[in-house]
Design an enzyme around this catalytic site. Structure first.
Site, PDB file in Angstrom:
ATOM      1  N   LYS A  22       0.685  -1.517  -0.102  1.00 25.20           N
ATOM      2  CA  LYS A  22       0.257  -0.374   0.130  1.00 25.20           C
ATOM      3  C   LYS A  22       0.963   1.267  -0.067  1.00 25.20           C
ATOM      4  CE  LYS A  22      -1.731   1.564   3.712  1.00 25.20           C
ATOM      5  NZ  LYS A  22      -1.639   3.425   4.359  1.00 25.20           N
ATOM      6  N   ASN A  23       1.870   1.184   0.684  1.00 20.29           N
ATOM      7  CA  ASN A  23       3.154   2.659   1.204  1.00 20.29           C
ATOM      8  C   ASN A  23       3.597   2.565  -0.180  1.00 20.29           C
ATOM      9  OD1 ASN A  23       0.983   3.000   2.960  1.00 20.29           O
ATOM     10  ND2 ASN A  23       2.610   1.704   4.964  1.00 20.29           N
ATOM     11  N   PRO A 123       1.690  16.170  11.136  1.00 18.63           N
ATOM     12  CA  PRO A 123       2.492  17.975  10.176  1.00 18.63           C
ATOM     13  C   PRO A 123       2.702  17.627   9.186  1.00 18.63           C
ATOM     14  CG  PRO A 123       3.698  17.252  12.218  1.00 18.63           C
ATOM     15  CD  PRO A 123       2.674  16.274  12.608  1.00 18.63           C
ATOM     16  N   ILE A 124       3.229  17.925   8.254  1.00 17.73           N
ATOM     17  CA  ILE A 124       3.533  17.989   6.761  1.00 17.73           C
ATOM     18  C   ILE A 124       4.760  18.902   6.669  1.00 17.73           C
ATOM     19  CG2 ILE A 124       1.640  17.023   5.613  1.00 17.73           C
ATOM     20  CD1 ILE A 124       1.458  19.028   4.136  1.00 17.73           C
ATOM     21  N   ASP A 125       4.752  19.529   8.091  1.00 18.10           N
ATOM     22  CA  ASP A 125       5.986  20.471   8.059  1.00 18.10           C
ATOM     23  C   ASP A 125       7.004  20.482   7.304  1.00 18.10           C
ATOM     24  OD1 ASP A 125       6.263  18.571   9.990  1.00 18.10           O
ATOM     25  OD2 ASP A 125       7.833  20.307  10.669  1.00 18.10           O
ATOM     26  N   GLN A 126       7.781  18.960   7.525  1.00 20.10           N
ATOM     27  CA  GLN A 126       8.634  18.743   7.281  1.00 20.10           C
ATOM     28  C   GLN A 126       8.456  19.032   5.246  1.00 20.10           C
ATOM     29  OE1 GLN A 126      11.803  17.872   8.755  1.00 20.10           O
ATOM     30  NE2 GLN A 126      11.249  19.256   9.458  1.00 20.10           N
TER      31      GLN A 126
HETATM   32  C1  EPZ Z   1       3.720   6.663   6.415  1.00 21.19           C
HETATM   33  O1  EPZ Z   1       2.644   8.023   6.978  1.00 21.19           O
HETATM   34  C2  EPZ Z   1       2.757   5.478   6.201  1.00 21.19           C
HETATM   35  N1  EPZ Z   1       1.318   6.455   5.171  1.00 21.19           N
HETATM   36  C3  EPZ Z   1       2.122   5.098   7.333  1.00 21.19           C
HETATM   37  O2  EPZ Z   1       1.571   4.214   6.998  1.00 21.19           O
HETATM   38  C4  EPZ Z   1       3.654   4.754   9.168  1.00 21.19           C
HETATM   39  O3  EPZ Z   1       3.014   4.544   9.658  1.00 21.19           O
HETATM   40  C5  EPZ Z   1       4.237   6.085   8.438  1.00 21.19           C
HETATM   41  O4  EPZ Z   1       4.840   6.209   6.897  1.00 21.19           O
HETATM   42  C6  EPZ Z   1       5.414   5.280   9.033  1.00 21.19           C
HETATM   43  O5  EPZ Z   1       6.288   3.825   8.637  1.00 21.19           O
HETATM   44  C7  EPZ Z   1       1.945   6.447   3.902  1.00 21.19           C
HETATM   45  O6  EPZ Z   1       2.537   5.673   3.579  1.00 21.19           O
HETATM   46  C8  EPZ Z   1       0.182   6.838   3.163  1.00 21.19           C
HETATM   47  P1  EPZ Z   1       6.380  10.067   7.847  1.00 21.19           P
HETATM   48  P2  EPZ Z   1       3.420   9.327   6.779  1.00 21.19           P
HETATM   49  O7  EPZ Z   1       6.452  11.263   8.122  1.00 21.19           O
HETATM   50  O8  EPZ Z   1       4.386   9.773   5.837  1.00 21.19           O
HETATM   51  C9  EPZ Z   1       6.497  13.468  11.821  1.00 21.19           C
HETATM   52  C10 EPZ Z   1      -0.727   2.689   7.433  1.00 21.19           C
HETATM   53  O9  EPZ Z   1      -1.149   2.578   8.792  1.00 21.19           O
HETATM   54  N2  EPZ Z   1       6.350  14.209  10.945  1.00 21.19           N
HETATM   55  O10 EPZ Z   1       6.893   9.068   8.274  1.00 21.19           O
HETATM   56  O11 EPZ Z   1       2.419  10.009   7.602  1.00 21.19           O
HETATM   57  C11 EPZ Z   1       4.525  12.135  11.601  1.00 21.19           C
HETATM   58  O12 EPZ Z   1       3.694  13.259  12.853  1.00 21.19           O
HETATM   59  C12 EPZ Z   1       0.169   3.902   7.728  1.00 21.19           C
HETATM   60  O13 EPZ Z   1       0.480   2.228   6.601  1.00 21.19           O
HETATM   61  C13 EPZ Z   1       6.115  15.558  11.237  1.00 21.19           C
HETATM   62  O14 EPZ Z   1       6.436  15.982  12.459  1.00 21.19           O
HETATM   63  O15 EPZ Z   1       4.529   8.837   8.594  1.00 21.19           O
HETATM   64  C14 EPZ Z   1       4.965  11.206  12.136  1.00 21.19           C
HETATM   65  O16 EPZ Z   1       5.537  11.107  13.784  1.00 21.19           O
HETATM   66  C15 EPZ Z   1       0.192   4.441   8.723  1.00 21.19           C
HETATM   67  N3  EPZ Z   1       6.165  16.118   9.516  1.00 21.19           N
HETATM   68  C16 EPZ Z   1       6.750  10.825  12.160  1.00 21.19           C
HETATM   69  O17 EPZ Z   1       6.861  11.808  11.667  1.00 21.19           O
HETATM   70  C17 EPZ Z   1       6.290  15.764   8.759  1.00 21.19           C
HETATM   71  O18 EPZ Z   1       6.160  16.742   8.003  1.00 21.19           O
HETATM   72  C18 EPZ Z   1       6.367   9.647  11.068  1.00 21.19           C
HETATM   73  O19 EPZ Z   1       5.736   9.794  10.468  1.00 21.19           O
HETATM   74  C19 EPZ Z   1       6.362  15.208   7.844  1.00 21.19           C
HETATM   75  C20 EPZ Z   1       5.871  13.356   9.562  1.00 21.19           C
END
Ligand code: EPZ
Length: 428
Positions: A22-23, A123-126
């Site tokens: 999926k991801n 968030p999506i700040d990164q």
């Molecule tokens: C992806 O989410 C996956 N979703 C998630 O899968 C998965 O749990 C996650 O990666 C971690 O592996 C998809 O790929 C669609 P992150 P994503 O950015 O990209 C913080 C599932 O169950 N963060 O790696 O949103 C964030 O809040 C789903 O299949 C920021 O602070 O995860 C989190 O605490 C759930 N700022 C951490 O980083 C940002 O700009 C990791 O998030 C981006 C993220």
């Protein structure tokens, strides 16, 4: 609305074939926008998030042709629309990949802030930090991110936090930027590597995916390509844990063993016999479960997307186990209340869950509160001796292809039934 009705207590036995990741596929479908010709994508899972991505691509003007149930031909070479409206983007988190893909192709994108599973603040700040580094600027009005650049230019980006989404999104935006982009503190998940491999097969120049430093040399254009998505390591891990929790014996096929290393290691520590083959893994119950502590971490650590599922198995181990959630906040423990209705004894304090062994779950009426929480409820229901009903299964179908069909083939007594509207109205 639909629900699952499960009569548990039967060991899962037999073989299950894992679908595409999926991801990875959600990012790859968005990335087809970058191609100047048609792409044929194979091993696509039959999940609702894919259907949403296809609808967004069609609304943007792409031609999407169904070749067979797991293969699509996508030609986005004539699209000129660069906006994804709120009513589409709100349906899933991965809609943010249309930001990177549209920006990378047209130097312009307007996408609503993403939706998706409620795992606390996401968030999506990164992502935005990365796009700004590439010389783009954005405004946020009424929940819509409007981003553009005269010309994207390569840059050095060091993420403050390891982010799968931000790593992939910056790759999508940087593949045609002028010059070299270096991403430091990059995510290393298998699906990050899969997206990089897809882009490179289209003619991109990406090096280092799978390490924490990714280098991207911008190219003029990307061509259409045929590509097969990697198997879903989280779907595979979910069936491995279900085999364990039901004291079964299951061969999980169409997997890449290296992607499952952290899950395999923990299951062996808990006391399962796990045997690896070239493209399959066998999980066999051989005796009582050992209490075990788990910390979820970005890859290659134990995946956060397997946290609810392993908590169910640890509830069946004697003694006290501890899970520390190292990726999301306490929002990833939302399943605990529902699991407690089936007899779980789990206390949560911030990022830490303390799990007391309970011996067995009892059936109950529960609901899925997010995708992986829903998978955990299914596993608990399969291990309980009596009947469980699980509502809100739409969450589960976002990420698991034909799960009730696959489980029935392993001997599970699981049915999907429609809840009549009248009952729903009285319940609401
Ligand atoms: C992806 O989410 C996956 N979703 C998630 O899968 C998965 O749990 C996650 O990666 C971690 O592996 C998809 O790929 C669609 P992150 P994503 O950015 O990209 C913080 C599932 O169950 N963060 O790696 O949103 C964030 O809040 C789903 O299949 C920021 O602070 O995860 C989190 O605490 C759930 N700022 C951490 O980083 C940002 O700009 C990791 O998030 C981006 C993220």
């Amino acid at each position: 609305m639909e629900k699952y009705v499960i009569h548990g207590g039967k060991p899962l036995v037999g073989e299950v074939t894992i679908s595409g990741a999926k991801n990875a596929v959600l990012a790859i479908l968005s990335a087809t926008i970058l191609a100047d010709g048609p792409c044929i994508i194979e091993n696509i899972p039959n999940i609702s998030d894919v259907a949403i991505s296809i609808q967004i691509l069609r609304d943007l003007g792409a031609r999407v042709k169904v070749i067979n149930k797991s293969t699509l031909e996508i030609d986005a070479s004539h699209i000129r629309i660069t906006e994804v409206p709120y009513d589409q983007a709100k349906l899933m988190r991965a809609s943010y990949y249309f930001l990177g893909a549209l920006l990378g192709k047209f130097n312009r994108a307007k996408v609503a802030m993403p939706g998706g599973c409620n795992l606390g603040v996401r968030p999506i700040d990164q992502h935005l930090k990365g796009f700004k580094s590439l010389n783009a600027s954005y405004t946020l009005d009424y929940g819509m991110i409007d981003i553009s650049a005269d010309q994207l230019t390569g840059s050095n980006i060091c993420f403050d936090i390891v982010s799968v989404g931000a790593t992939i999104n910056v790759m999508l935006a940087a593949v045609k930027a002028d010059g070299l982009t270096i991403i430091e503190n990059a995510a290393k998940e298998p699906h990050v590597v899969d997206v990089a491999n897809f882009l490179n097969s289209m003619g991109a120049n990406i090096m280092g995916a799978g390490t924490d430093v990714i280098k991207i040399k911008g190219v003029q254009s990307l061509h259409g390509v045929e590509y097969s998505v990697i198997p879903d390591q989280i779907e595979a891990g979910t069936y491995m844990v279900a085999a364990a929790a039901t004291k079964g014996d299951v061969l999980v096929k169409n997997i890449i063993p290296k992607h499952l290393e952290s899950i395999t290691a923990k299951l062996q520590k808990i006391g399962l016999e796990v045997t690896e083959y070239d493209d399959s893994v066998r999980v066999k119950y051989i005796g009582e479960f050992n209490r075990t502590n788990i910390k979820t971490r970005p890859h290659p650590g134990f995946p956060t997307d397997m946290q609810p599922q392993i908590a169910v198995l640890l509830s069946l181990a004697e003694g006290t186990s501890i899970i520390t959630e190292g990726v999301f906040g306490d929002g990833r423990f939302k399943y605990v209340d529902e699991l407690s209705r089936m007899g779980a004894d789990i206390s949560v304090d911030g990022h830490v869950a303390i799990i007391e062994g309970i011996g067995r779950f009892t059936g109950a009426q529960v609901k899925a509160v997010d995708l992986r929480a829903g998978a955990a409820m299914i596993i608990a229901a399969l291990s309980a001796e009596d009947m469980t009903e699980i509502e809100n299964i739409c969450y589960i179908e976002r990420g698991y292809s034909e799960i009730e069909v696959k489980l029935r083939a392993l001997g599970a007594d699981i049915k999907k039934i429609m809840i009549p509207e009248k009952i729903l109205q009285t319940a609401l």
